[in-house]
Design an enzyme around this catalytic site. Structure first.
Site, PDB file in Angstrom:
ATOM      1  N   ARG A 108       0.651  -1.479  -0.547  1.00  0.00           N
ATOM      2  CA  ARG A 108      -0.242  -0.255  -0.332  1.00  0.00           C
ATOM      3  C   ARG A 108       0.941   0.943  -0.488  1.00  0.00           C
ATOM      4  O   ARG A 108       0.511   2.470  -1.178  1.00  0.00           O
ATOM      5  CB  ARG A 108      -0.976   0.408   1.364  1.00  0.00           C
ATOM      6  CG  ARG A 108      -2.008   0.886   1.236  1.00  0.00           C
ATOM      7  CD  ARG A 108      -3.111   0.647   1.709  1.00  0.00           C
ATOM      8  NE  ARG A 108      -2.563   1.165   3.367  1.00  0.00           N
ATOM      9  CZ  ARG A 108      -3.160   0.568   4.387  1.00  0.00           C
ATOM     10  NH1 ARG A 108      -4.716   0.630   4.462  1.00  0.00           N
ATOM     11  NH2 ARG A 108      -3.236   0.790   5.820  1.00  0.00           N
ATOM     12  N   LYS A 213      -2.985   6.977   1.387  1.00  0.00           N
ATOM     13  CA  LYS A 213      -2.204   7.399   2.448  1.00  0.00           C
ATOM     14  C   LYS A 213      -0.578   8.536   3.512  1.00  0.00           C
ATOM     15  O   LYS A 213       0.359   8.138   2.968  1.00  0.00           O
ATOM     16  CB  LYS A 213      -1.506   6.335   3.349  1.00  0.00           C
ATOM     17  CG  LYS A 213      -1.396   6.177   4.948  1.00  0.00           C
ATOM     18  CD  LYS A 213      -1.949   4.349   5.560  1.00  0.00           C
ATOM     19  CE  LYS A 213      -1.550   4.657   7.415  1.00  0.00           C
ATOM     20  NZ  LYS A 213      -2.711   4.945   7.313  1.00  0.00           N
ATOM     21  N   GLU A 246     -15.472   6.425   6.825  1.00  0.00           N
ATOM     22  CA  GLU A 246     -14.399   5.923   7.317  1.00  0.00           C
ATOM     23  C   GLU A 246     -14.855   6.806   8.709  1.00  0.00           C
ATOM     24  O   GLU A 246     -14.834   8.228   8.681  1.00  0.00           O
ATOM     25  CB  GLU A 246     -13.631   5.817   7.243  1.00  0.00           C
ATOM     26  CG  GLU A 246     -13.093   6.724   6.307  1.00  0.00           C
ATOM     27  CD  GLU A 246     -11.382   7.119   5.703  1.00  0.00           C
ATOM     28  OE1 GLU A 246     -10.486   5.994   5.494  1.00  0.00           O
ATOM     29  OE2 GLU A 246     -10.799   7.892   4.613  1.00  0.00           O
TER      30      GLU A 246
END
Ligand SMILES: Cc1ncc(COP(=O)(O)O)c(C=O)c1O
Length: 365
Positions: A108, A213, A246
């Protein structure tokens, strides 16, 4: 008027006092120009007491090594990761001396780095992943702890001038830190009481920023602060259609009224590695008749939360129960049977060699 909880008032006071300290220590006095020895001494004295006991090791590619001295945990100001926020990051948990889910997290990180144009297709991603994996494991080893520690690491656009474009930068820099895990989940003998959550009114990031991220977590910090103000553990963001997104640092799933496990698709939120694993594990529970199904590619409207029997937050490999939502109990108001089943499955992962990497402690002796 929102009533401020006691911890929230304390946090605000601490920030105000901190700003006053900056005033009084620098103010209008003539500032010293420090030599290397003096600067080092001041850095040593400046480490907050909490950091000196909780920060165990850090790595910096700019330094070219690891240090266990928290006062040397430094980021150069000319790093574009700092002054432009041009940086991606990820994490790794340690359990019984093994790093959990590192491959998923490094994958990721590299995906985020490609989105942030920190790396491109000319980079050999698997070679880079191997280098980063080795740094992470060696930094864990230097920390010397087998449990209850957590690692965070950052890949930046590099050091350079203070321009907005990184075209004048050095190659990407990598930083990592191992610290005590303050939020270490309860063990199987002491099950969690569960979290409270509420909808917060903080605008969403654009999908580009939300799906990678990056260390632009200002919006996430505002979500957490709004939750504190509301007196709940977690703030939940919705999109403008009322679909569940989220929490500040976690994905959300529910067991709906039909016994189906559901979490929204990752087209406007971060793709959670924990949810990815839970999806792989869910068919086992469907086969056992514990769940009726698992849906991962459909929007989850907030109205579905009213009738759900269980609700979870997921992050760092752990599934945690949410037992109160918008001040009303979720299901029975206690962690439910699906939580217990998922918790047992994800805990087993933490000890499996398939999902973990051994930390080379012996190489450090
Ligand atoms: C914004 C956000 N969403 C979701 C998650 C959960 O991701 P993961 O399950 O990979 O830890 C995190 C934590 O990394 C996060 O920061």
């Amino acid at each position: 008027m929102v009533c401020l909880s006691h911890p929230h008032r304390k946090a605000v006071m601490l920030r105000v006092c901190g700003v006053r300290r900056l005033w009084s220590s620098s103010g209008t006095a003539t500032l010293p120009i420090l030599g290397a020895e003096d600067a080092l001494q001041r850095w040593r004295a400046a480490v907050p007491p909490k950091a000196s006991s909780t920060i165990l090791a850090s790595y910096s590619s700019a330094l070219g090594g690891i240090t266990t001295d928290p006062s040397l945990m430094m980021i150069p100001l000319d790093d574009h990761g700092f002054h432009r926020g041009h940086c991606v990051f990820d994490t790794c948990a340690l359990e019984e001396g093994r790093a959990f889910g590192l491959q998923m997290h490094l994958d990721r990180l590299l995906r985020s780095a490609r989105q942030a144009q920190i790396i491109d297709d000319s980079i050999d991603a698997s070679a880079l992943r191997e280098v980063l994996r080795s740094i992470v494991l060696q930094t864990f080893a230097a920390a010397g702890r087998r449990d209850q520690v957590f690692m965070r690491y950052w890949l930046t656009a590099g050091r350079g001038d203070f321009s907005i474009s990184p075209s004048g930068c050095t190659p990407p820099e990598f930083y990592a830190v191992v610290h005590e895990d303050a939020e270490y989940p309860e063990d199987a003998d002491h099950p969690p009481a569960g979290f409270s959550a509420a909808i917060v009114d903080v605008p969403l990031k654009t999908p580009l920023l939300a799906t990678m991220k990056t260390n632009n977590y200002l919006i996430n910090a505002l979500v957490a602060m709004e939750a504190e103000r509301l007196g709940v553990d977690l703030g939940l963001q919705l999109d403008d259609q009322g679909n569940v997104c989220e929490t500040a640092v976690g994905a959300v799933a529910v067991v709906d009224g039909d016994g189906v496990l559901r979490s929204p698709p990752a087209d406007q939120i971060l793709a959670s590695t924990t949810w990815a694993r839970v999806r792989e594990l869910a068919p086992t529970l469907v086969d056992q008749g514990v769940l009726s199904g698992c849906i991962a590619d459909e929007a989850l409207h907030v109205d579905a939360l009213a009738s759900c029997s269980e609700m979870f937050t997921m992050g760092g490999g752990w599934v945690e129960p949410i037992v109160e939502f918008n001040k009303r109990p979720v299901g029975t108001g206690k962690p439910g049977p699906i939580f217990n089943a998922l918790d047992a499955l994800v805990r087993a992962d933490f000890l499996s060699t398939e999902h973990t990497d051994a930390v080379p402690f012996a190489d450090r002796i």
